[in-house]
Write a protein that holds these residues in place. Structure first.
Motif, PDB file in Angstrom:
ATOM      1  N   ILE A  93      -4.541   6.093  -1.777  1.00  0.00           N
ATOM      2  CA  ILE A  93      -4.533   4.867  -1.393  1.00  0.00           C
ATOM      3  C   ILE A  93      -4.540   4.541  -2.458  1.00  0.00           C
ATOM      4  O   ILE A  93      -5.359   4.071  -3.777  1.00  0.00           O
ATOM      5  CB  ILE A  93      -5.285   5.128  -0.731  1.00  0.00           C
ATOM      6  CG1 ILE A  93      -5.252   5.654   0.562  1.00  0.00           C
ATOM      7  CG2 ILE A  93      -5.634   3.414  -0.232  1.00  0.00           C
ATOM      8  CD1 ILE A  93      -7.298   5.467   1.325  1.00  0.00           C
TER       9      ILE A  93
ATOM     10  N   ILE B  96      -8.035   2.003   6.838  1.00  0.00           N
ATOM     11  CA  ILE B  96      -6.863   2.329   8.045  1.00  0.00           C
ATOM     12  C   ILE B  96      -7.458   2.421   9.234  1.00  0.00           C
ATOM     13  O   ILE B  96      -8.499   2.980   9.167  1.00  0.00           O
ATOM     14  CB  ILE B  96      -6.194   3.590   7.280  1.00  0.00           C
ATOM     15  CG1 ILE B  96      -5.851   3.679   5.939  1.00  0.00           C
ATOM     16  CG2 ILE B  96      -4.772   3.709   8.422  1.00  0.00           C
ATOM     17  CD1 ILE B  96      -5.257   3.840   4.998  1.00  0.00           C
TER      18      ILE B  96
ATOM     19  N   SER C 133      -7.250   2.281  -6.240  1.00  0.00           N
ATOM     20  CA  SER C 133      -7.039   3.180  -6.466  1.00  0.00           C
ATOM     21  C   SER C 133      -7.507   4.357  -5.816  1.00  0.00           C
ATOM     22  O   SER C 133      -8.735   4.437  -7.142  1.00  0.00           O
ATOM     23  CB  SER C 133      -6.059   3.581  -7.389  1.00  0.00           C
ATOM     24  OG  SER C 133      -4.980   4.944  -7.404  1.00  0.00           O
TER      25      SER C 133
ATOM     26  N   LEU D  27      -2.848   0.154   7.418  1.00  0.00           N
ATOM     27  CA  LEU D  27      -4.093  -0.596   6.641  1.00  0.00           C
ATOM     28  C   LEU D  27      -3.928  -1.787   7.377  1.00  0.00           C
ATOM     29  O   LEU D  27      -3.174  -2.677   7.068  1.00  0.00           O
ATOM     30  CB  LEU D  27      -3.398   0.035   5.117  1.00  0.00           C
ATOM     31  CG  LEU D  27      -4.805  -0.621   4.012  1.00  0.00           C
ATOM     32  CD1 LEU D  27      -4.910   0.615   3.561  1.00  0.00           C
ATOM     33  CD2 LEU D  27      -4.892  -1.376   3.026  1.00  0.00           C
TER      34      LEU D  27
ATOM     35  N   THR E  76     -10.532   5.655   9.250  1.00  0.00           N
ATOM     36  CA  THR E  76     -11.143   5.729   7.236  1.00  0.00           C
ATOM     37  C   THR E  76     -12.733   5.684   7.826  1.00  0.00           C
ATOM     38  O   THR E  76     -12.645   5.089   8.383  1.00  0.00           O
ATOM     39  CB  THR E  76     -10.629   5.367   6.556  1.00  0.00           C
ATOM     40  OG1 THR E  76     -10.746   3.746   6.891  1.00  0.00           O
ATOM     41  CG2 THR E  76      -8.930   5.933   6.391  1.00  0.00           C
TER      42      THR E  76
ATOM     43  N   VAL F  85       0.400   4.984   0.157  1.00  0.00           N
ATOM     44  CA  VAL F  85      -0.870   6.219   1.058  1.00  0.00           C
ATOM     45  C   VAL F  85      -0.115   7.449   0.780  1.00  0.00           C
ATOM     46  O   VAL F  85       1.292   8.086   1.469  1.00  0.00           O
ATOM     47  CB  VAL F  85      -1.077   5.993   2.100  1.00  0.00           C
ATOM     48  CG1 VAL F  85      -2.411   7.492   2.992  1.00  0.00           C
ATOM     49  CG2 VAL F  85      -2.336   5.214   2.645  1.00  0.00           C
TER      50      VAL F  85
ATOM     51  N   VAL G  18       0.851  -1.022   0.012  1.00  0.00           N
ATOM     52  CA  VAL G  18      -0.092   0.008   0.128  1.00  0.00           C
ATOM     53  C   VAL G  18       0.785   1.689   0.297  1.00  0.00           C
ATOM     54  O   VAL G  18       2.150   1.376   0.786  1.00  0.00           O
ATOM     55  CB  VAL G  18      -1.183  -0.613   1.549  1.00  0.00           C
ATOM     56  CG1 VAL G  18      -0.273   0.301   2.762  1.00  0.00           C
ATOM     57  CG2 VAL G  18      -1.760   1.268   1.445  1.00  0.00           C
TER      58      VAL G  18
END
Length: 198
Positions: free
Chosen positions: A61, A77, A111, A153, A93, A50, A48
């Motif tokens: 992301i 997250i 994405s 994440l 999130t 960010v 990942v």
């Protein structure tokens, strides 16, 4: 006098560029079952990135994952654990999962660009408990969690509803920061040399 003005202007520009670079920070993590709490034997892997810019209220992301033991059910997250790179935390999130995240699959990519000034980007409990009830507070608390290594994440699946693979996000040094240091070094050396010559 002109030299001092030129040096002051260079310093101001460098400071401005450094401030801009400091607002946008990139964080990465490698995802695995061994990092879960408790750890599991999943062969699944992932990565990942960010990109969080608190000044423009954007968070990009990008996730890639494969080899999961069961189909995905959610991804988000979590923040903020009591200690870096260990423990568990509530979801920071949006719930129940990232907008458009592929569920029902064992591999894939994702994405998305989030507007962090919107309440919908955040778990209301995170805004209340970590952000002092404000979105700006949630952004600041989230940034602090990313910087301290206490945000992760997590990919949840049917095999592991609490999370099959996860990874703690860590800041990546920006090339722009190193470039600014390289550009500023000659100015500092020149100023030091001139002072010695007087």
């Amino acid at each position: 006098m002109l030299q001092r003005v030129t040096m002051a202007a260079c310093a101001t520009i460098a400071l401005g560029l450094a401030t801009t670079a400091a607002n946008a920070t990139v964080y990465t993590a490698t995802l695995s079952g061994a990092i879960e709490a408790p750890p599991n034997e999943s062969p699944g892997t992932g990565s990942v990135t960010v990109d969080f810019d608190i000044a423009t209220h954007t968070m990009t992301i990008d996730v890639t994952f494969s080899g999961l033991l069961a189909p995905t059910t959610a991804a988000h997250i979590h923040c903020c654990t009591a200690a870096p790179e260990t423990g568990t935390a509530g979801v920071a999130t949006e719930l129940p999962t990232f907008t458009g995240f592929p569920t029902g699959v064992t591999s894939g990519t994702y994405s998305h660009v989030f507007d962090t000034s919107l309440a919908a980007t955040w778990n209301p409990n995170f805004v209340t408990n970590f952000g002092g009830g404000t979105i700006a507070g949630a952004e600041a608390a989230f940034m602090a969690g990313l910087e301290s290594g206490t945000a992760y994440l997590n990919l949840h699946t049917e095999f592991a509803p609490g999370g099959e693979i996860r990874g703690f996000l860590q800041p990546v040094p920006e090339p722009a920061t190193f470039a600014l240091l390289a550009l500023g070094a000659p100015v500092v050396l020149l100023a030091a040399r001139r002072r010695r010559g007087k």
